[in-house]
Design a protein around this motif. Structure first.
Motif, PDB file in Angstrom:
ATOM      1  N   VAL A  78       0.862  -1.180   0.000  1.00 43.75           N
ATOM      2  CA  VAL A  78       0.000   0.000   0.000  1.00 43.75           C
ATOM      3  C   VAL A  78       0.899   1.230   0.000  1.00 43.75           C
ATOM      4  CG1 VAL A  78      -1.778   1.266   1.259  1.00 43.75           C
ATOM      5  CG2 VAL A  78      -1.804  -1.235   1.218  1.00 43.75           C
ATOM      6  N   TYR A  79       0.485   2.245  -0.745  1.00 45.87           N
ATOM      7  CA  TYR A  79       1.280   3.456  -0.877  1.00 45.87           C
ATOM      8  C   TYR A  79       0.514   4.664  -0.361  1.00 45.87           C
ATOM      9  CZ  TYR A  79       3.841   0.522  -4.175  1.00 45.87           C
ATOM     10  OH  TYR A  79       4.541  -0.505  -4.754  1.00 45.87           O
ATOM     11  N   LEU A  80       1.264   5.680   0.007  1.00 45.18           N
ATOM     12  CA  LEU A  80       0.685   6.989   0.296  1.00 45.18           C
ATOM     13  C   LEU A  80       1.535   8.018  -0.439  1.00 45.18           C
ATOM     14  CD1 LEU A  80      -1.565   8.494   1.849  1.00 45.18           C
ATOM     15  CD2 LEU A  80       0.140   8.930   3.640  1.00 45.18           C
ATOM     16  N   GLN A  81       0.985   8.541  -1.528  1.00 44.17           N
ATOM     17  CA  GLN A  81       1.649   9.601  -2.276  1.00 44.17           C
ATOM     18  C   GLN A  81       1.275  10.923  -1.632  1.00 44.17           C
ATOM     19  OE1 GLN A  81       3.831   9.466  -4.999  1.00 44.17           O
ATOM     20  NE2 GLN A  81       4.053  11.673  -4.621  1.00 44.17           N
ATOM     21  N   MET A  82       2.277  11.682  -1.223  1.00 44.21           N
ATOM     22  CA  MET A  82       2.032  12.944  -0.517  1.00 44.21           C
ATOM     23  C   MET A  82       2.643  14.083  -1.328  1.00 44.21           C
ATOM     24  SD  MET A  82       2.790  11.755   3.408  1.00 44.21           S
ATOM     25  CE  MET A  82       4.541  11.583   3.142  1.00 44.21           C
ATOM     26  N   ASN A  83       1.801  14.961  -1.814  1.00 47.85           N
ATOM     27  CA  ASN A  83       2.242  16.118  -2.594  1.00 47.85           C
ATOM     28  C   ASN A  83       1.934  17.405  -1.845  1.00 47.85           C
ATOM     29  OD1 ASN A  83       2.941  14.351  -4.721  1.00 47.85           O
ATOM     30  ND2 ASN A  83       0.873  14.487  -5.578  1.00 47.85           N
TER      31      ASN A  83
END
Length: 120
Positions: A78-83
């Motif tokens: 599982v990923y969490l892309q944080m921009n």
């Protein structure tokens, strides 16, 4: 034995991006709802992002439009892309899964956490 291992944290300037990863073992991420939580300095742990087994997602208001939770079933990750990161996003980020046993009792599993620090 369920294990969650996070990685990808680090130090980043405000406005930057990071992608967190959570590799799971002992469960299939495709069959379970998964969450990312965070705990900032002096704050309570809060749920940041959630993905259901069906792929639906939801987010705490403070990260909507900036963070994206996703998963790769083949990698059981599982990923969490944080921009557009902000200093207030500084926290230890944790991966979480709630697993029911045969009696219907739910147990929480947590990773070890990964530190995200956003400088202004």
């Amino acid at each position: 034995q369920v294990q969650l291992v996070e990685s990808g944290g680090g130090l980043v300037q405000a406005g930057g991006s990071l992608r967190l990863s959570c590799v799971a073992s002992g469960i299939a991420v495709s069959l379970n709802a998964m969450d990312w939580y965070r705990q900032g300095p002096g704050k309570q742990r809060e749920s940041v992002a959630h993905i259901t087994s069906g792929g639906s997602t939801n987010y705490v208001d403070s990260v909507k439009g900036r963070f994206t939770i996703s998963r790769d079933n083949a990698k059981n990750t599982v990923y969490l892309q944080m921009n557009s990161l902000k200093p207030e996003d500084t926290a230890v980020y944790y991966c979480n899964v709630k697993v029911s046993n045969a009696r219907g009792m739910i147990r929480d599993y947590w990773g070890q956490g990964t530190q995200v620090t956003v400088s202004s």
